[in-house]
Scaffold this motif. Sequence first.
Motif, PDB file in Angstrom:
ATOM      1  N   PRO A   1       0.830  -1.218   0.000  1.00 28.42           N
ATOM      2  CA  PRO A   1       0.000   0.000   0.000  1.00 28.42           C
ATOM      3  C   PRO A   1       0.857   1.257   0.000  1.00 28.42           C
ATOM      4  CG  PRO A   1       0.019  -1.018   2.176  1.00 28.42           C
ATOM      5  CD  PRO A   1       0.734  -1.968   1.270  1.00 28.42           C
ATOM      6  N   CYS A   2       0.365   2.286  -0.659  1.00 32.07           N
ATOM      7  CA  CYS A   2       1.052   3.584  -0.722  1.00 32.07           C
ATOM      8  C   CYS A   2       0.473   4.512   0.340  1.00 32.07           C
ATOM      9  CB  CYS A   2       0.882   4.222  -2.098  1.00 32.07           C
ATOM     10  SG  CYS A   2       1.637   3.296  -3.450  1.00 32.07           S
ATOM     11  N   SER A   3       1.333   5.329   0.888  1.00 40.59           N
ATOM     12  CA  SER A   3       0.887   6.300   1.880  1.00 40.59           C
ATOM     13  C   SER A   3       0.255   7.504   1.192  1.00 40.59           C
ATOM     14  CB  SER A   3       2.061   6.750   2.749  1.00 40.59           C
ATOM     15  OG  SER A   3       1.681   7.804   3.597  1.00 40.59           O
ATOM     16  N   GLY A   4      -0.899   7.909   1.685  1.00 46.52           N
ATOM     17  CA  GLY A   4      -1.561   9.080   1.126  1.00 46.52           C
ATOM     18  C   GLY A   4      -0.945  10.383   1.555  1.00 46.52           C
ATOM     19  N   LYS A   5       0.056  10.328   2.441  1.00 48.61           N
ATOM     20  CA  LYS A   5       0.742  11.531   2.909  1.00 48.61           C
ATOM     21  C   LYS A   5       2.123  11.684   2.294  1.00 48.61           C
ATOM     22  CE  LYS A   5      -2.556  12.781   5.675  1.00 48.61           C
ATOM     23  NZ  LYS A   5      -3.328  14.021   5.422  1.00 48.61           N
ATOM     24  N   THR A   6       2.450  10.833   1.308  1.00 47.24           N
ATOM     25  CA  THR A   6       3.757  10.881   0.646  1.00 47.24           C
ATOM     26  C   THR A   6       3.566  11.239  -0.818  1.00 47.24           C
ATOM     27  OG1 THR A   6       4.660   9.213   2.144  1.00 47.24           O
ATOM     28  CG2 THR A   6       5.838   9.583   0.081  1.00 47.24           C
ATOM     29  N   ILE A   7       4.437  12.090  -1.311  1.00 47.31           N
ATOM     30  CA  ILE A   7       4.412  12.508  -2.711  1.00 47.31           C
ATOM     31  C   ILE A   7       5.799  12.276  -3.300  1.00 47.31           C
ATOM     32  CG2 ILE A   7       4.958  14.917  -2.134  1.00 47.31           C
ATOM     33  CD1 ILE A   7       3.195  15.751  -4.498  1.00 47.31           C
ATOM     34  N   ALA A   8       5.857  11.936  -4.589  1.00 43.97           N
ATOM     35  CA  ALA A   8       7.123  11.617  -5.239  1.00 43.97           C
ATOM     36  C   ALA A   8       7.248  12.379  -6.546  1.00 43.97           C
ATOM     37  CB  ALA A   8       7.235  10.116  -5.493  1.00 43.97           C
ATOM     38  N   ILE A   9       8.421  12.973  -6.769  1.00 42.90           N
ATOM     39  CA  ILE A   9       8.720  13.649  -8.032  1.00 42.90           C
ATOM     40  C   ILE A   9      10.137  13.280  -8.449  1.00 42.90           C
ATOM     41  CG2 ILE A   9       7.173  15.600  -7.645  1.00 42.90           C
ATOM     42  CD1 ILE A   9       9.623  17.249  -6.853  1.00 42.90           C
ATOM     43  N   GLY A  10      10.399  13.285  -9.747  1.00 42.11           N
ATOM     44  CA  GLY A  10      11.731  13.001 -10.242  1.00 42.11           C
ATOM     45  C   GLY A  10      11.698  12.351 -11.607  1.00 42.11           C
TER      46      GLY A  10
END
Length: 463
Positions: A392-401
Amino acid sequence: MAKKAKTVFVCQECGYESPKWQGQCVCGAWNSMVEEKVLPASGSDTRRRGGLTVDSSGRTKNRPSKLTEVKSGSYTRMDTGIGELNRVLGGGMVKGSLTLISGEPGIGKSTIIIQAASHIARKYGKVLYVSGEESEDQIKMRADRVCREVPDNLFILSETNMENVAAIAEELNPTFVIIDSIQTMYMEALDSAPGSVSQVRACGNELMRVGKTYNIPIFIVAHVTKSGELAGPKIVEHLVDCVLHFTGERNQELRILRAFKNRFGTTSEIGAFEMAEEGLIEIENLSKSFLEGMEDGAEGSMAGAVYEGTRPLLLEVQALAAPTNVGFARRSAIGVDLSRLNMILAVLERKAGLSLINQDIYVNIVGGLRPEGTSVDLAVALAIYSTCKGIPCSGKTIAIGEIGLTGDLRSVQNSEKIVREAARMGFERILLPEKNAVKLKDADSSGIRVVGVKRLTDAIKAF
């Protein structure tokens, strides 16, 4: 003595002229050449504009000017009354400019135009709405629905003859002209049907003459094909100063307005609208709209971000992996370039040890946005890894790159603004390239934890 017409062959795709017919045009299109009769221009050619002088023989000629002597003044812009439309245009509508707006039927082109026309008529003066498709009653019904009050300075004209439209525009002297649509207009001097290469080019040149001569901004509505491209000859895109395109699903309320060409501003801006009963409503907090249905702890759902024009946009990337039943594994993407997706999948297989040869992969950017750039690569990769591994992915984490072929993460532009937007939207942690993290040492004070990662494998361990 009558002037003899010459025969030329014109490509319907790019407008290229050739003295003889050829099967394939220089643009690569096959069987796109059509025959046209061209009359030589007379000395009193009205298509010319600029500083014309008459020599001793009575012929008109143009006079060159030194570039150093030309005054470079700022363009005067008109407020359309729609903030998102002003944003896409670069701060407002430039006087004397030609703007082409296209989109699928029912997407909202006529709605946004009548809203802008109503505001301009109240604030600046006369507005001429020329319709070659709808009757005056139909336009009045739309105006009563989307405009709070129809101004007296808004004039409606149902006409397809461009000579008559130009004459009425010169007589009325409006502050704004709308042509709906260019494919229905024709010049009486030409025998070809409306929408052909010669008619569109001639009508476009006539509109340019009227707009530049009388300093009138002109909006031109154009149709699109089933594939979403501009219908008819491409020559109209080269004539105008600005090309706008409306996208969105007709069964959804969200509408995205993007500039593909803008001589008076940037082409990376987008405008967001919501289709409602009373017309198009501006969406100021677009990130909230894209992240509205995102669930915390869902598999294959990762938050990402892009920088469009002058503002960061946060969005949700969804991925789904399903076993392949027969044949080759399927790759499907909505909002992500398919070749880019295949590259990310190859990096995941080679560098992260993920076996995808027997998995169908589906990727979707929620909301219908097609982001430009590569800053969503990491979010796409993590969403695919999450759905394949069942993590599961955390809804409080964001990823860019941006992901390179070696598996390393490349830095993205305007990362500090994306971090501030993520903190404002309530995210607690952001994964981004190490080079960006070094420059954001003071970002922790905004309430979000910055995690710098060097490679894709490091990001997988951290997310």
